[in-house]
Design a protein around this motif. Structure first.
Motif, mmCIF file in Angstrom:
data_model
loop_
_atom_site.group_PDB
_atom_site.id
_atom_site.type_symbol
_atom_site.label_atom_id
_atom_site.label_comp_id
_atom_site.label_asym_id
_atom_site.label_seq_id
_atom_site.Cartn_x
_atom_site.Cartn_y
_atom_site.Cartn_z
ATOM 1 N N LYS A 99 1.448 -1.663 -0.038
ATOM 2 C CA LYS A 99 -0.302 0.168 0.214
ATOM 3 C C LYS A 99 0.526 1.325 -0.173
ATOM 4 O O LYS A 99 0.486 1.660 -0.888
ATOM 5 C CB LYS A 99 -0.863 0.095 1.311
ATOM 6 N N ALA A 100 1.818 1.692 0.734
ATOM 7 C CA ALA A 100 3.004 2.221 0.600
ATOM 8 C C ALA A 100 3.630 2.518 -0.572
ATOM 9 O O ALA A 100 4.232 3.348 -0.560
ATOM 10 C CB ALA A 100 3.740 1.975 2.026
ATOM 11 N N THR B 285 -8.218 -0.226 6.590
ATOM 12 C CA THR B 285 -6.397 -0.278 5.334
ATOM 13 C C THR B 285 -6.881 -0.902 4.125
ATOM 14 O O THR B 285 -6.800 -0.675 3.064
ATOM 15 C CB THR B 285 -5.515 -1.310 6.675
ATOM 16 N N PHE B 286 -7.928 -2.167 4.185
ATOM 17 C CA PHE B 286 -8.166 -2.572 3.054
ATOM 18 C C PHE B 286 -9.026 -1.951 2.389
ATOM 19 O O PHE B 286 -10.028 -2.316 1.515
ATOM 20 C CB PHE B 286 -8.349 -4.595 3.128
ATOM 21 N N GLY B 287 -10.374 -0.649 2.300
ATOM 22 C CA GLY B 287 -10.685 0.122 1.974
ATOM 23 C C GLY B 287 -12.368 -0.565 1.606
ATOM 24 O O GLY B 287 -13.187 -0.969 1.426
ATOM 25 N N LEU B 288 -12.506 -1.641 3.377
ATOM 26 C CA LEU B 288 -13.645 -1.990 3.391
ATOM 27 C C LEU B 288 -14.960 -1.503 3.949
ATOM 28 O O LEU B 288 -15.064 -2.274 5.414
ATOM 29 C CB LEU B 288 -13.235 -3.108 3.993
ATOM 30 N N THR B 289 -14.797 -0.405 4.308
ATOM 31 C CA THR B 289 -15.364 0.598 5.257
ATOM 32 C C THR B 289 -16.820 0.142 5.572
ATOM 33 O O THR B 289 -17.793 -0.974 3.945
ATOM 34 C CB THR B 289 -16.124 1.257 4.676
ATOM 35 N N GLY B 290 -17.635 -0.031 6.912
ATOM 36 C CA GLY B 290 -18.775 -0.689 7.288
ATOM 37 C C GLY B 290 -18.462 -2.156 7.674
ATOM 38 O O GLY B 290 -19.551 -2.735 7.989
ATOM 39 N N LYS B 291 -17.449 -2.426 7.687
ATOM 40 C CA LYS B 291 -17.023 -3.866 8.116
ATOM 41 C C LYS B 291 -16.835 -4.093 9.406
ATOM 42 O O LYS B 291 -16.468 -4.329 10.622
ATOM 43 C CB LYS B 291 -16.155 -4.564 7.092
ATOM 44 N N ASP B 292 -16.821 -2.388 10.155
ATOM 45 C CA ASP B 292 -16.381 -2.024 11.618
ATOM 46 C C ASP B 292 -17.530 -1.286 12.282
ATOM 47 O O ASP B 292 -16.981 -1.755 13.542
ATOM 48 C CB ASP B 292 -15.184 -1.056 12.104
#
Length: 362
Positions: A19-20, A355-362
């Motif tokens: 990612k960096a 980090t993995f672009g998976l908003t909504g999984k928290d």
């Protein structure tokens, strides 16, 4: 054409490095698993059916420019990576980030997330059946697993055996005392300074009554056992000029810049390195930060590279969702409430989902 960077392994450090570097190089992340396995949450996945699916995070949205290639590296030397599929990758910079193996359920060796999830489910069924669980190893993994089991089944008996005379050597006495206090409150039995002459007669992770005798002569009866020790660096794929950097224990010799010894364009991070520090996700991610900065500098023609300095001992050790303790660098002690806030409640699933672009999984 931008410089090519191949990263072998998509765990904590490999994913962070990819990612960096995504904006400065042509990144290929080679990873045999179909999803990132958030090992920090694996022990809870073994006891909590609702939590288990949350530790599998797809790689689809990790990179915006680079690619994640589902394959396994079988021969790796400077400049060339040969994959299990038979394909080869040419690379200008190489990052070795394959991590280590560890007994299930702390880590899974299955590449398919559905199969791995099913294995967690089967383990949960075995745990439900057993009245008494034996854990061989009272390091951070064994202690955390004991806490997870007791949080889920408070009346289930848990016993840990470890040849060390105490727990968590290298950490402060107040921290160790707090963990022992909480374990005692949970009813966890510790047999320290002792070990088994041989493994229990039943299969590991499979319910079935047994009685074993320790080397000190103590009889221990249980209905299920797990091994909670034994790290194995995954470096068997190194060939050619890199084979000589592989040490007798399987780790890779690196310098302060995290370049593999004798190499200028090959870096290594995480559990496979010979850096003298606890092998944990946080360290691998700090390695990735240094490596990404150094590769970026080399791409730009720089000659001065950053050096990695291991930090002081620190550990966040949850004992179930609401228990545990934390020792910060410098020895500051945090109790169960703050430990739960930082790590215990969701074991950082939300953070890594972002980090993995998976908003909504928290």
């Amino acid at each position: 054409m931008p410089p090519r960077v191949v990263i072998i392994g998509g765990g904590y450090g490999g994913s962070a490095a990819a990612k960096a570097l995504d904006d400065v190089a042509e990144v290929t992340l080679v990873e045999p698993k179909d999803a990132f396995l958030h090992n920090v949450g694996a022990l809870r996945a073994a006891v909590d059916a609702d939590f288990a699916p949350r530790i599998f995070l797809p790689y689809d949205k990790l990179l915006s420019r680079g690619r994640v290639l589902r394959d396994r590296a079988v021969q790796v030397e400077p400049g060339t990576v040969t994959l299990a599929s038979g394909a080869t990758l040419d690379t200008d910079y190489l990052v070795l980030a394959t991590g280590s193996g560890y007994p299930f359920p702390a880590k899974s060796d299955l590449d398919d997330s559905a199969a791995s999830l099913a294995k967690f489910g089967a383990t949960r069924e075995q745990l439900t059946e057993a009245d008494r669980v034996l854990l061989l190893g009272a390091g951070p993994v064994g202690l955390e697993f004991a806490g997870e089991i007791k949080a889920r089944w408070p009346r289930k008996q848990v016993v840990l055996i470890d040849p060390s005379p105490g727990i968590l050597s290298g950490y402060s006495e107040p921290f160790r005392a707090e963990i022992l206090r909480q374990l005692d409150g949970l009813g966890v039995e510790l047999l320290l300074g002792d070990s088994l002459a041989q493994d229990p007669p039943t299969e590991v992770g499979t319910a079935g009554a047994f009685t074993v005798t320790t080397r000190a002569g103590t009889e221990v009866s249980a209905g299920l056992w797990f091994r909670t020790h034994g790290v194995t660096p995954a470096t068997g794929y190194l060939t050619g000029a890199l084979a000589g950097a592989r040490l007798s224990g399987g780790q890779v010799a690196v310098g302060p810049t995290l370049q593999v010894k004798g190499q200028s364009t090959v870096f290594a991070l995480g559990d496979i390195t010979d850096v003298a520090e606890p092998k944990r996700a946080g360290a691998a991610m700090r390695h990735a930060e240094v490596i990404a900065e150094n590769i970026t500098s080399l791409i730009g023609g720089g000659t001065e590279l950053g050096r990695y300095e291991p930090g002081p001992a620190a550990l966040l050790l949850p004992l179930g969702p609401h228990g545990g303790a934390t020792e910060l660098p410098g020895g500051q002690l945090l109790g169960p409430g703050t430990t739960s806030e930082y790590k215990g409640a969701d074991l950082m699933v939300g953070r890594f989902s972002e980090t993995f672009g998976l908003t909504g999984k928290d």
